[in-house]
Design a protein around this motif. Structure first.
Motif, mmCIF file in Angstrom:
data_model
loop_
_atom_site.group_PDB
_atom_site.id
_atom_site.type_symbol
_atom_site.label_atom_id
_atom_site.label_comp_id
_atom_site.label_asym_id
_atom_site.label_seq_id
_atom_site.Cartn_x
_atom_site.Cartn_y
_atom_site.Cartn_z
ATOM 1 N N MET A 168 0.832 -1.190 0.000
ATOM 2 C CA MET A 168 0.000 0.000 0.000
ATOM 3 C C MET A 168 0.874 1.250 0.000
ATOM 4 N N ASP A 169 0.506 2.217 -0.822
ATOM 5 C CA ASP A 169 1.228 3.489 -0.882
ATOM 6 C C ASP A 169 0.617 4.448 0.135
ATOM 7 N N LEU A 170 0.900 4.170 1.415
ATOM 8 C CA LEU A 170 0.303 4.953 2.485
ATOM 9 C C LEU A 170 1.098 6.228 2.733
ATOM 10 N N PRO A 171 0.433 7.311 3.141
ATOM 11 C CA PRO A 171 1.155 8.553 3.462
ATOM 12 C C PRO A 171 2.156 8.334 4.600
ATOM 13 N N ALA A 172 3.216 9.099 4.582
ATOM 14 C CA ALA A 172 4.239 8.971 5.617
ATOM 15 C C ALA A 172 3.679 9.312 6.995
ATOM 16 N N GLU A 173 2.713 10.246 7.041
ATOM 17 C CA GLU A 173 2.132 10.684 8.314
ATOM 18 C C GLU A 173 0.970 9.779 8.707
ATOM 19 N N CYS A 174 1.181 8.483 8.613
ATOM 20 C CA CYS A 174 0.114 7.518 8.840
ATOM 21 C C CYS A 174 0.707 6.283 9.500
ATOM 22 N N VAL A 175 0.218 5.914 10.678
ATOM 23 C CA VAL A 175 0.696 4.734 11.386
ATOM 24 C C VAL A 175 -0.493 3.821 11.672
ATOM 25 N N ILE A 176 -0.446 2.598 11.161
ATOM 26 C CA ILE A 176 -1.486 1.617 11.436
ATOM 27 C C ILE A 176 -1.146 0.947 12.759
ATOM 28 N N THR A 177 -1.954 1.184 13.770
ATOM 29 C CA THR A 177 -1.635 0.692 15.114
ATOM 30 C C THR A 177 -2.137 -0.722 15.357
ATOM 31 N N SER A 178 -3.303 -1.059 14.820
ATOM 32 C CA SER A 178 -3.850 -2.398 15.028
ATOM 33 C C SER A 178 -4.996 -2.645 14.068
ATOM 34 N N ILE A 179 -5.347 -3.938 13.948
ATOM 35 C CA ILE A 179 -6.485 -4.351 13.139
ATOM 36 C C ILE A 179 -7.396 -5.200 14.022
ATOM 37 N N LEU A 180 -8.671 -4.852 14.065
ATOM 38 C CA LEU A 180 -9.652 -5.634 14.812
ATOM 39 C C LEU A 180 -10.366 -6.546 13.825
ATOM 40 N N ARG A 181 -10.177 -7.851 13.976
ATOM 41 C CA ARG A 181 -10.765 -8.835 13.061
ATOM 42 C C ARG A 181 -11.585 -9.813 13.886
ATOM 43 N N GLU A 183 -13.095 -10.961 16.912
ATOM 44 C CA GLU A 183 -12.752 -10.582 18.284
ATOM 45 C C GLU A 183 -11.249 -10.621 18.513
ATOM 46 N N GLN A 184 -10.493 -10.694 17.430
ATOM 47 C CA GLN A 184 -9.037 -10.782 17.519
ATOM 48 C C GLN A 184 -8.389 -9.434 17.252
ATOM 49 N N VAL A 185 -7.365 -9.105 18.039
ATOM 50 C CA VAL A 185 -6.581 -7.895 17.815
ATOM 51 C C VAL A 185 -5.278 -8.290 17.125
ATOM 52 N N ILE A 186 -5.018 -7.701 15.953
ATOM 53 C CA ILE A 186 -3.821 -8.001 15.171
ATOM 54 C C ILE A 186 -2.915 -6.780 15.180
ATOM 55 N N TYR A 187 -1.645 -6.991 15.516
ATOM 56 C CA TYR A 187 -0.662 -5.918 15.459
ATOM 57 C C TYR A 187 0.091 -6.063 14.137
ATOM 58 N N PRO A 188 -0.223 -5.227 13.169
ATOM 59 C CA PRO A 188 0.171 -5.486 11.776
ATOM 60 C C PRO A 188 1.652 -5.252 11.488
ATOM 61 N N ARG A 189 2.095 -5.990 10.477
ATOM 62 C CA ARG A 189 3.426 -5.801 9.903
ATOM 63 C C ARG A 189 3.260 -5.667 8.400
ATOM 64 N N LEU A 201 -7.229 0.575 12.795
ATOM 65 C CA LEU A 201 -7.010 1.766 13.608
ATOM 66 C C LEU A 201 -5.745 2.467 13.132
ATOM 67 N N VAL A 202 -5.895 3.746 12.795
ATOM 68 C CA VAL A 202 -4.811 4.513 12.195
ATOM 69 C C VAL A 202 -4.623 5.821 12.956
ATOM 70 N N ILE A 203 -3.374 6.139 13.280
ATOM 71 C CA ILE A 203 -3.046 7.464 13.807
ATOM 72 C C ILE A 203 -2.478 8.288 12.660
ATOM 73 N N THR A 204 -3.047 9.461 12.449
ATOM 74 C CA THR A 204 -2.650 10.274 11.299
ATOM 75 C C THR A 204 -2.960 11.740 11.599
ATOM 76 N N ASN A 205 -2.980 12.567 10.558
ATOM 77 C CA ASN A 205 -3.431 13.950 10.704
ATOM 78 C C ASN A 205 -4.455 14.241 9.608
ATOM 79 N N LYS A 206 -5.013 15.434 9.633
ATOM 80 C CA LYS A 206 -6.108 15.736 8.715
ATOM 81 C C LYS A 206 -5.679 15.655 7.255
ATOM 82 N N ALA A 207 -4.496 16.176 6.927
ATOM 83 C CA ALA A 207 -4.029 16.160 5.541
ATOM 84 C C ALA A 207 -3.805 14.734 5.052
ATOM 85 N N ALA A 208 -3.173 13.906 5.906
ATOM 86 C CA ALA A 208 -2.907 12.524 5.507
ATOM 87 C C ALA A 208 -4.194 11.724 5.413
ATOM 88 N N LEU A 209 -5.179 12.049 6.262
ATOM 89 C CA LEU A 209 -6.468 11.355 6.198
ATOM 90 C C LEU A 209 -7.139 11.578 4.847
#
Length: 216
Positions: A168-181, A183-189, A201-209
């Motif tokens: 995925m060509d994700l913006p630099a100001e974007c961190v994927i913290t976890s995936i809820l699948r 009832e399982q919590v996945i810490y992605p790589r 779940l993504v931590i980002t800013n308005k421009a990157a969103l």
């Protein structure tokens, strides 16, 4: 999309001005006639002169058609009452309250107020995010709105579906913290694949969103 702002002081004034510039339909309720007149001269919006805790005034403002209520008066108690009325009497799902005393935050949340904030810009952003129906859900804001935690729901027809994170060509100001699948919590790589119905779940800013939305 319609929002009702209660309180025409400094916060309310700049809030309705900001929302108007962003193209949203906003109604202001303010009890002070002189303030109503001043805002009407500056901003072309619908203004109701009255008490925001009065059910008839809220009905006159068209609360039945509103999606979001933001109570931004200078009194915490009044903001709480307004949000409670909106929820209990009119089934408004999204209520935002300005908090003047940080000690009241826990009480407001315990009584069901959805968001409690102080900054005009943060309130405006919250309203904008709530109006966004593209499966992006605002979870929390940090640093006065500079960072945001967003939940993204993956659907079968999304470009994200069945894609590996590393592809995925994700913006630099974007961190994927976890995936809820389920009832399982996945810490992605990098080799983690997005699947249908994943909640990302993504931590980002308005421009990157904004960039994230374009690549979905």
């Amino acid at each position: 999309m319609k929002s009702i702002i209660i309180g025409g002081g400094k916060v309310g004034y700049y809030l309705v001005q900001t929302l108007k510039k962003r193209g949203y339909y906003v109604v202001l309720i303010e009890r002070n006639g002189a303030i109503c007149q001043k805002i009407a001269e500056d901003i072309d919006i619908e203004i109701i002169c009255g008490d925001g805790t009065d059910l008839e005034v809220l009905k006159d403002a068209g609360i039945q058609e509103a999606e979001i209520i933001a109570a931004v008066t200078g009194t915490d108690e009044e903001n709480l009452v307004i949000c409670e009325i909106a929820k209990v009497s009119f089934n408004i799902n999204k209520t935002i309250a300005r908090i003047n005393n940080p000690k009241n935050i826990a009480m407001f949340k315990a009584l069901g107020v959805d968001k409690t904030v102080c900054s005009t810009e943060v309130i405006a952003n919250l309203i904008e995010y709530e109006f966004d129906k593209d499966n992006f859900k605002l979870i929390h804001t940090f640093e006065r709105g500079a960072m945001i935690l967003v939940e993204i729901i993956i659907h079968a027809d999304d470009r994200w579906s069945n894609q590996f994170i590393q592809d995925m060509d994700l913006p630099a100001e974007c961190v994927i913290t976890s995936i809820l699948r389920d009832e399982q919590v996945i810490y992605p790589r990098g080799d983690t694949r997005f699947l249908e119905n994943d909640k990302v779940l993504v931590i980002t800013n308005k421009a990157a969103l904004a960039k994230l939305k374009k690549i979905r």
